[in-house]
Write a protein that holds these residues in place. Sequence first.
Motif, PDB file in Angstrom:
ATOM      1  N   LEU A  46       0.799  -1.242   0.000  1.00  0.00           N
ATOM      2  CA  LEU A  46       0.000   0.000   0.000  1.00  0.00           C
ATOM      3  C   LEU A  46       0.829   1.288   0.000  1.00  0.00           C
ATOM      4  CD1 LEU A  46      -3.074  -1.027   2.166  1.00  0.00           C
ATOM      5  CD2 LEU A  46      -3.197   0.029  -0.098  1.00  0.00           C
ATOM      6  N   PRO A  47       1.988   1.333   0.683  1.00  0.00           N
ATOM      7  CA  PRO A  47       2.767   2.578   0.607  1.00  0.00           C
ATOM      8  C   PRO A  47       3.164   2.940  -0.828  1.00  0.00           C
ATOM      9  CG  PRO A  47       3.546   1.232   2.429  1.00  0.00           C
ATOM     10  CD  PRO A  47       2.573   0.388   1.659  1.00  0.00           C
ATOM     11  N   ASP A  48       3.509   1.918  -1.634  1.00  0.00           N
ATOM     12  CA  ASP A  48       3.859   2.181  -3.040  1.00  0.00           C
ATOM     13  C   ASP A  48       2.646   2.706  -3.806  1.00  0.00           C
ATOM     14  OD1 ASP A  48       6.356   1.228  -2.523  1.00  0.00           O
ATOM     15  OD2 ASP A  48       6.005  -0.758  -3.388  1.00  0.00           O
ATOM     16  N   MET A  49       1.489   2.114  -3.525  1.00  0.00           N
ATOM     17  CA  MET A  49       0.280   2.564  -4.222  1.00  0.00           C
ATOM     18  C   MET A  49      -0.050   4.004  -3.832  1.00  0.00           C
ATOM     19  SD  MET A  49      -1.940  -0.975  -4.034  1.00  0.00           S
ATOM     20  CE  MET A  49      -3.232  -0.607  -5.229  1.00  0.00           C
ATOM     21  N   ALA A  50       0.130   4.321  -2.550  1.00  0.00           N
ATOM     22  CA  ALA A  50      -0.114   5.698  -2.093  1.00  0.00           C
ATOM     23  C   ALA A  50       0.876   6.661  -2.750  1.00  0.00           C
ATOM     24  CB  ALA A  50      -0.008   5.773  -0.567  1.00  0.00           C
ATOM     25  N   ASP A  51       2.135   6.242  -2.849  1.00  0.00           N
ATOM     26  CA  ASP A  51       3.151   7.087  -3.489  1.00  0.00           C
ATOM     27  C   ASP A  51       2.793   7.374  -4.935  1.00  0.00           C
ATOM     28  OD1 ASP A  51       4.706   7.342  -1.291  1.00  0.00           O
ATOM     29  OD2 ASP A  51       6.218   5.859  -1.884  1.00  0.00           O
ATOM     30  N   GLU A  52       2.284   6.356  -5.614  1.00  0.00           N
ATOM     31  CA  GLU A  52       2.019   6.478  -7.052  1.00  0.00           C
ATOM     32  C   GLU A  52       0.723   7.210  -7.378  1.00  0.00           C
ATOM     33  OE1 GLU A  52       3.905   5.731  -9.702  1.00  0.00           O
ATOM     34  OE2 GLU A  52       5.514   5.260  -8.305  1.00  0.00           O
ATOM     35  N   ALA A  53      -0.192   7.268  -6.412  1.00  0.00           N
ATOM     36  CA  ALA A  53      -1.474   7.936  -6.670  1.00  0.00           C
ATOM     37  C   ALA A  53      -1.245   9.429  -6.869  1.00  0.00           C
ATOM     38  CB  ALA A  53      -2.430   7.686  -5.509  1.00  0.00           C
ATOM     39  N   ASN A  54      -1.905   9.996  -7.840  1.00  0.00           N
ATOM     40  CA  ASN A  54      -1.733  11.427  -8.123  1.00  0.00           C
ATOM     41  C   ASN A  54      -2.796  12.285  -7.458  1.00  0.00           C
ATOM     42  OD1 ASN A  54       0.559  11.449 -10.183  1.00  0.00           O
ATOM     43  ND2 ASN A  54      -0.798   9.860 -10.975  1.00  0.00           N
ATOM     44  N   ASP A  55      -4.025  11.808  -7.506  1.00  0.00           N
ATOM     45  CA  ASP A  55      -5.112  12.553  -6.868  1.00  0.00           C
ATOM     46  C   ASP A  55      -4.919  12.513  -5.351  1.00  0.00           C
ATOM     47  OD1 ASP A  55      -8.258  13.410  -7.533  1.00  0.00           O
ATOM     48  OD2 ASP A  55      -7.904  12.643  -5.505  1.00  0.00           O
ATOM     49  N   PRO A  56      -4.914  13.689  -4.697  1.00  0.00           N
ATOM     50  CA  PRO A  56      -4.658  13.709  -3.253  1.00  0.00           C
ATOM     51  C   PRO A  56      -5.672  12.894  -2.448  1.00  0.00           C
ATOM     52  CG  PRO A  56      -5.255  15.902  -4.060  1.00  0.00           C
ATOM     53  CD  PRO A  56      -5.047  15.030  -5.264  1.00  0.00           C
ATOM     54  N   ARG A  57      -6.912  12.830  -2.927  1.00  0.00           N
ATOM     55  CA  ARG A  57      -7.924  12.052  -2.180  1.00  0.00           C
ATOM     56  C   ARG A  57      -7.660  10.560  -2.294  1.00  0.00           C
ATOM     57  NH1 ARG A  57     -13.276  14.289  -4.739  1.00  0.00           N
ATOM     58  NH2 ARG A  57     -11.884  14.153  -6.526  1.00  0.00           N
ATOM     59  N   LEU A  58      -7.161  10.156  -3.460  1.00  0.00           N
ATOM     60  CA  LEU A  58      -6.826   8.735  -3.640  1.00  0.00           C
ATOM     61  C   LEU A  58      -5.609   8.378  -2.791  1.00  0.00           C
ATOM     62  CD1 LEU A  58      -7.339   6.038  -5.016  1.00  0.00           C
ATOM     63  CD2 LEU A  58      -5.937   6.810  -6.948  1.00  0.00           C
ATOM     64  N   LYS A  59      -4.632   9.274  -2.819  1.00  0.00           N
ATOM     65  CA  LYS A  59      -3.427   9.079  -2.001  1.00  0.00           C
ATOM     66  C   LYS A  59      -3.829   8.920  -0.528  1.00  0.00           C
ATOM     67  CE  LYS A  59       0.360  11.506  -3.315  1.00  0.00           C
ATOM     68  NZ  LYS A  59       1.421  10.525  -3.627  1.00  0.00           N
ATOM     69  N   GLN A  60      -4.704   9.799  -0.087  1.00  0.00           N
ATOM     70  CA  GLN A  60      -5.156   9.777   1.310  1.00  0.00           C
ATOM     71  C   GLN A  60      -5.936   8.484   1.624  1.00  0.00           C
ATOM     72  OE1 GLN A  60      -8.264  12.444   2.508  1.00  0.00           O
ATOM     73  NE2 GLN A  60      -7.098  13.169   4.279  1.00  0.00           N
ATOM     74  N   HIS A  65      -6.075   3.434   4.366  1.00  0.00           N
ATOM     75  CA  HIS A  65      -6.277   1.978   4.326  1.00  0.00           C
ATOM     76  C   HIS A  65      -5.031   1.229   4.776  1.00  0.00           C
ATOM     77  CE1 HIS A  65      -8.565  -1.533   3.685  1.00  0.00           C
ATOM     78  NE2 HIS A  65      -7.762  -2.010   2.762  1.00  0.00           N
ATOM     79  N   LEU A  66      -3.869   1.848   4.615  1.00  0.00           N
ATOM     80  CA  LEU A  66      -2.642   1.222   5.140  1.00  0.00           C
ATOM     81  C   LEU A  66      -2.743   1.078   6.662  1.00  0.00           C
ATOM     82  CD1 LEU A  66       0.310   0.216   5.009  1.00  0.00           C
ATOM     83  CD2 LEU A  66       1.033   2.613   5.044  1.00  0.00           C
ATOM     84  N   GLU A  67      -3.182   2.160   7.329  1.00  0.00           N
ATOM     85  CA  GLU A  67      -3.320   2.105   8.793  1.00  0.00           C
ATOM     86  C   GLU A  67      -4.363   1.065   9.190  1.00  0.00           C
ATOM     87  OE1 GLU A  67      -1.009   3.446  10.642  1.00  0.00           O
ATOM     88  OE2 GLU A  67      -0.271   4.095   8.684  1.00  0.00           O
ATOM     89  N   GLN A  68      -5.467   1.043   8.444  1.00  0.00           N
ATOM     90  CA  GLN A  68      -6.512   0.041   8.710  1.00  0.00           C
ATOM     91  C   GLN A  68      -5.978  -1.372   8.519  1.00  0.00           C
ATOM     92  OE1 GLN A  68      -9.724   1.036   6.056  1.00  0.00           O
ATOM     93  NE2 GLN A  68     -11.090   1.544   7.745  1.00  0.00           N
ATOM     94  N   THR A  69      -5.177  -1.543   7.469  1.00  0.00           N
ATOM     95  CA  THR A  69      -4.657  -2.874   7.144  1.00  0.00           C
ATOM     96  C   THR A  69      -3.715  -3.372   8.241  1.00  0.00           C
ATOM     97  OG1 THR A  69      -4.909  -2.422   4.795  1.00  0.00           O
ATOM     98  CG2 THR A  69      -3.421  -4.208   5.376  1.00  0.00           C
ATOM     99  N   LYS A  70      -2.896  -2.462   8.777  1.00  0.00           N
ATOM    100  CA  LYS A  70      -2.017  -2.837   9.902  1.00  0.00           C
ATOM    101  C   LYS A  70      -2.865  -3.313  11.080  1.00  0.00           C
ATOM    102  CE  LYS A  70       1.718   0.421   8.832  1.00  0.00           C
ATOM    103  NZ  LYS A  70       2.233   1.768   9.172  1.00  0.00           N
ATOM    104  N   ASN A  71      -3.950  -2.597  11.310  1.00  0.00           N
ATOM    105  CA  ASN A  71      -4.860  -2.946  12.403  1.00  0.00           C
ATOM    106  C   ASN A  71      -5.563  -4.286  12.138  1.00  0.00           C
ATOM    107  OD1 ASN A  71      -6.074  -2.272  14.877  1.00  0.00           O
ATOM    108  ND2 ASN A  71      -7.922  -1.614  13.805  1.00  0.00           N
ATOM    109  N   GLN A  72      -5.901  -4.518  10.874  1.00  0.00           N
ATOM    110  CA  GLN A  72      -6.555  -5.782  10.503  1.00  0.00           C
ATOM    111  C   GLN A  72      -5.599  -6.952  10.689  1.00  0.00           C
ATOM    112  OE1 GLN A  72      -7.722  -4.760   6.516  1.00  0.00           O
ATOM    113  NE2 GLN A  72      -9.566  -3.690   7.190  1.00  0.00           N
ATOM    114  N   LYS A  73      -4.324  -6.709  10.376  1.00  0.00           N
ATOM    115  CA  LYS A  73      -3.311  -7.754  10.580  1.00  0.00           C
ATOM    116  C   LYS A  73      -3.182  -8.059  12.082  1.00  0.00           C
ATOM    117  CE  LYS A  73       1.534  -8.649   9.840  1.00  0.00           C
ATOM    118  NZ  LYS A  73       2.849  -8.053   9.600  1.00  0.00           N
TER     119      LYS A  73
END
Length: 180
Positions: A46-60, A65-73
């Motif tokens: 997910l960090p790579d996907m966030a880096d690559e996203a151009n739209d700030p809302r998509l990046k956000q 979701h990265l934080e959520q995913t850590k919590n889900q793990k």
Amino acid sequence: MVQLDFQSTTNQKPTAMADKLKSLNDLLHEQLRDLYSAEDQLVDALPDMADEANDPRLKQAFQLHLEQTKNQKARLEEIGRGMNLDLDGHTCKAMEGLIKEGKDMIDEDASDEVKDAGLIAAAQRIEHYEISGYGTAARFAEQTNNTQTAELLRQTLQEEKDTDSKLNDLAESYINQKAM
Ligand SMILES: [Fe+2]
């Protein structure tokens, strides 16, 4: 959603699984290991996907979701401790493939908008895979009277659904329009 007839699957074990998976409990354990590997791989991707996203809302959205995913793990680790199961040592090959497709999208020489639309498409495939996995695992947990596990799995299931609809809204409302 398609509901499997668990009763008949427990009575008629597929021969390929019969050695390893003798009960619905074993199958639940297998599903949990698969989900654990899926979340583990996503935490890295997910960090790579966030880096690559151009739209700030998509990046956000990816960052959130990265934080959520850590919590889900961590939630799955809690389930593993609670049920005295080792969830390590398995690789979810489906998630491996889905992430690879997302990476291929990142490597494409596309305009910013088209790349964002492609990233959303890859992310939604991932969410749908997880929604299916968590839905099944939660059902197995309920059927085997693992109430606490089912509750935790349903929390994650809801988060995955919310993420999917957020991605959907982003795609519908803005990014697909820009990509045209
Ligand atoms: Fe997840």
